[in-house]
Design a protein around this motif. Structure first.
Motif, mmCIF file in Angstrom:
data_model
loop_
_atom_site.group_PDB
_atom_site.id
_atom_site.type_symbol
_atom_site.label_atom_id
_atom_site.label_comp_id
_atom_site.label_asym_id
_atom_site.label_seq_id
_atom_site.Cartn_x
_atom_site.Cartn_y
_atom_site.Cartn_z
ATOM 1 N N ALA A 17 0.827 -1.202 0.000
ATOM 2 C CA ALA A 17 0.000 0.000 0.000
ATOM 3 C C ALA A 17 0.866 1.259 0.000
ATOM 4 O O ALA A 17 0.534 2.256 -0.638
ATOM 5 C CB ALA A 17 -0.922 -0.009 1.224
ATOM 6 N N LEU A 79 -2.673 7.363 1.824
ATOM 7 C CA LEU A 79 -3.131 6.103 2.406
ATOM 8 C C LEU A 79 -4.461 6.285 3.125
ATOM 9 O O LEU A 79 -5.365 5.459 3.000
ATOM 10 C CB LEU A 79 -2.083 5.568 3.394
ATOM 11 C CG LEU A 79 -0.810 4.983 2.765
ATOM 12 C CD1 LEU A 79 0.285 4.847 3.812
ATOM 13 C CD2 LEU A 79 -1.106 3.633 2.128
ATOM 14 N N GLN A 82 -7.283 6.687 0.690
ATOM 15 C CA GLN A 82 -7.547 5.388 0.071
ATOM 16 C C GLN A 82 -8.321 4.489 1.036
ATOM 17 O O GLN A 82 -9.271 3.815 0.642
ATOM 18 C CB GLN A 82 -6.221 4.708 -0.304
ATOM 19 C CG GLN A 82 -6.379 3.467 -1.153
ATOM 20 C CD GLN A 82 -7.003 3.776 -2.506
ATOM 21 O OE1 GLN A 82 -6.663 4.757 -3.157
ATOM 22 N NE2 GLN A 82 -7.969 2.964 -2.909
ATOM 23 N N ALA A 92 -9.299 -3.287 -0.276
ATOM 24 C CA ALA A 92 -7.874 -3.055 -0.092
ATOM 25 C C ALA A 92 -7.453 -2.597 1.297
ATOM 26 O O ALA A 92 -6.866 -3.346 2.056
ATOM 27 C CB ALA A 92 -7.409 -2.052 -1.136
ATOM 28 N N LEU A 93 -7.742 -1.359 1.633
ATOM 29 C CA LEU A 93 -7.170 -0.805 2.847
ATOM 30 C C LEU A 93 -8.140 -0.788 4.024
ATOM 31 O O LEU A 93 -8.006 0.020 4.933
ATOM 32 C CB LEU A 93 -6.658 0.616 2.579
ATOM 33 C CG LEU A 93 -5.517 0.719 1.581
ATOM 34 C CD1 LEU A 93 -5.048 2.159 1.478
ATOM 35 C CD2 LEU A 93 -4.367 -0.164 1.970
#
Length: 573
Positions: A17, A79, A82, A92-93
């Motif tokens: 990431a 980050l 996201q 994903a995150l």
RNA sequence: GCGCCCGUAGCUCAGGGGAUAGAGCGUCGGCCUCCGGAGCCGAAAGCGCAGGUUCGAUUCCUGCCGGGCGCACCA
């Protein structure tokens, strides 16, 4: 969830990431175009700094010619946005609570606690296999260790080599290397002649003759024992022989006996070898001649003063070395060169030799020989083990090899036990001289780190005995509410368990089994701490089940780590 | 003299260039109506010296000082 994908641990996901965020930042022009370094993630020194941290921005600062804090800010923002987006698309995150700039340019990662419970689940599912990694990629490695001359008993220095060598072998296997453990038997050459001469002298003494003990003879008590056994078994039989015949007979007898004792002592110490390689076979099969011939053809041999020399100085050795003496007898080095050639021919990609520090001066010439034969010298790794000193009652136990005043490995194991001896040998880095405290190793108390670790395992075993007696039924793993494990000591314990695979990978990569000793001690410590704070049996059923699951994972991990060190994991003590 | 390893708490040792340097033993002070006290909690105490590289050095480099081990046609 994304971060539970096969073969992906949370650190790798964070690293990915970060890279993605940095690329995005570069694409948007808020970060200079530079080559990205490898992401280093660590567990921060303090809990306020989150679950993980990286110095990535600081690494980048040099190339990007930007303030590291500024870079960290950009990446963290990337980050976080996201992660916010991914909350709507739980891919994903979704694991990330917050990435935060800190200190001189660290990015700290605060994760949602779910990652711990999924980690614990994965540990329990992996069971005995937990911790094994594939970082070794199946590389074929041979580890050669101990290789003590079969001329007498193993002493404590050999014990360190034996413990470290076998632990390293286990460790490399756990990390996915294809490992073979080998012992090189020096059953040719002078020391064997001296052995025969020593036995001969003791034999003649026992038969009442006055003898001058050979100058380079072995003075140890065990030689007298060998001679005595010969007398007991065959009496005067050997007196009738010519001295040469008698020496030849004693050579074979003594060698066979010494080798058997060596194997016995090592097995009692939990050390076994896949291959016992005889130096003599190299002489007998003409391997030494063939090797010399090959080196001659490659242009690395020359004659001088009637001897044959290896041009080892061409590959970094201080000087050239004699391979065949002027009397036509090969030196020890000759056999060693042929031996290493044989190892490579057998198909090992990498060779690891474990030697005592008194042999370190030998490294360059062997590596030079390896290079002269056309193999990459780096494929041979020589690990040097520093010396061992024994301490008793706070004082150094004096030893002298020459006069046979040594503490043998066998005596040490009888004195302190196999487990304690192994742990003490393994717990220090190879580079460190080892002061072996006999009193500490012997003590059956909390002072002794071995018992401290084993006690943790035994305590857990005891808990499960009581679970069984009480008829408590364990729910299926998927029905256990692991997210009830929220206290600090529980979280710490799960995190430490989670570090095990990378401890193995790191220790294997660095050929440093002492990392495992340290890790095991830390894990045991966190367990004891947890045990004193949290009751396991008799609390609310969902807490009880979760805690039993947690201690199961601790127990498995302890057993695995102890197994790598060749130390038992007792259910009772 | 040259080479390799090591100098971190009183002692024995961890510390993959980063945020307040960690553990065991020892010392001192606490914790047993409770799953094994071979346990737990707390306190005091430290990077051999001098330069250099770096935004940043206990960590990398150089020199010095101190300790160990080597420097064979022994193994």
């Amino acid at each position: 969830m994304y971060w539970r994908k096969n073969d992906m641990d949370v650190k790798e996901l964070i690293a990915d990431a970060i890279i993605a965020a940095a690329r995005q930042a570069m694409a948007e022009g808020v970060l200079a175009q530079v080559e990205l370094p490898k992401v280093m993630l660590e567990v921060p020194p303090q809990k306020e700094f989150g679950d993980f941290a990286t110095n990535f921005a600081m690494q980048l600062a040099r190339q990007a010619k930007t303030n590291p804090r500024q870079i960290a800010e950009v990446i963290a923002a990337q980050l976080n946005s996201q992660a916010a987006l991914d909350k709507q698309h739980p891919d994903a995150l979704s694991w990330l609570k917050e990435a935060k700039l800190a200190g001189p340019g660290f990015i700290n990662f605060y994760l949602r606690p779910d990652w711990l419970y999924d980690l614990l689940t994965a540990v329990l599912v992996a069971g005995d296999k937990y911790g094994q990694t594939r970082t070794g990629g199946g590389e074929k490695i041979q580890v050669e260790f101990v290789s003590a001359n079969p001329t007498g008993p193993l002493h404590v220095g050999h014990g360190r080599g034996a413990a470290v060598g076998s632990a390293l072998t286990n460790l490399l296997r756990a990390a996915g290397y294809d490992v073979q453990a080998e012992y090189y038997i020096n059953d040719a050459g002078n020391q064997i002649e001296n052995l025969a001469a020593s036995v001969n002298a003791r034999y003649l003494e026992l038969m009442g003759q006055e003898v001058v003990f050979p100058e380079n003879g072995y003075h140890g008590r065990d030689i007298i024992d060998t001679a005595q056994r010969i007398v007991d078994h065959s009496g005067e039989k050997y007196l009738a022989m010519s001295p040469d015949e008698r020496l030849a007979s004693f050579k074979e007898l003594a060698l066979a006996e010494k080798l058997a004792l060596l194997k016995e002592d090592l097995e009692a110490f939990g050390v076994t070898f896949d291959v016992w390689f005889s130096e003599r076979t190299l002489h007998d099969k003409g391997a030494i001649d063939a090797t010399c011939q090959e080196l001659k053809e490659r242009g690395y041999m020359y004659e001088k003063d009637g001897a044959l020399w290896l041009k080892s100085s061409a590959y970094g050795d201080d000087k050239d070395r004699v391979v065949i003496r002027d009397n036509g007898v090969p030196t020890y080095l000759a056999a060693d060169i042929a031996y290493h050639r044989d190892k490579f021919v057998r198909g090992f990609e990498r060779l690891i030799n474990i030697w005592g520090s008194d042999h370190h001066g030998y490294i360059n010439r062997v590596k030079a020989a390896v290079a002269a034969m056309g193999f990459e010298a780096d494929r041979l790794e020589v690990l040097i083990l520093q010396m061992v000193s024994l301490y008793q009652n706070g004082e150094l136990v004096k030893m002298s090899k020459r006069t046979g005043q040594v503490v043998t490995l066998k005596e040490l194991v009888e004195e302190v036990g196999c487990d304690a001896a192994r742990f003490f040998f393994i717990m220090r880095s190879l580079d460190s001289q080892l002061d072996f405290d006999l009193d500490l190793a012997k003590s059956r108390s909390n002072e002794n780190p071995v018992y401290y670790i084993q006690y943790a395992h035994a305590r857990i075993a005891s808990i499960f005995r009581q679970v069984k007696e009480a008829g408590i039924e364990m729910p299926l793993l998927e029905n256990i509410l692991l997210n009830t494990l929220t206290s600090e000591c529980e979280v710490d314990l799960i995190k430490k368990i989670g570090e095990y695979p990378e401890e193995i990978a790191l220790a294997a990569k660095e050929r440093a089994p002492h990392h495992i000793a340290r890790y095991t001690h830390e894990l045991a410590g966190l367990f004891h701490s947890f045990y004193n704070q949290c009751r396991i049996i008799g609390v609310e059923p969902e807490f009880q089940a979760a805690r039993l699951a947690l201690v199961t994972a601790v127990k498995n991990t302890l057993r695995s780590a102890l197994g790598i060190m060749g130390i038992t994991a007792p259910d009772r003590m």
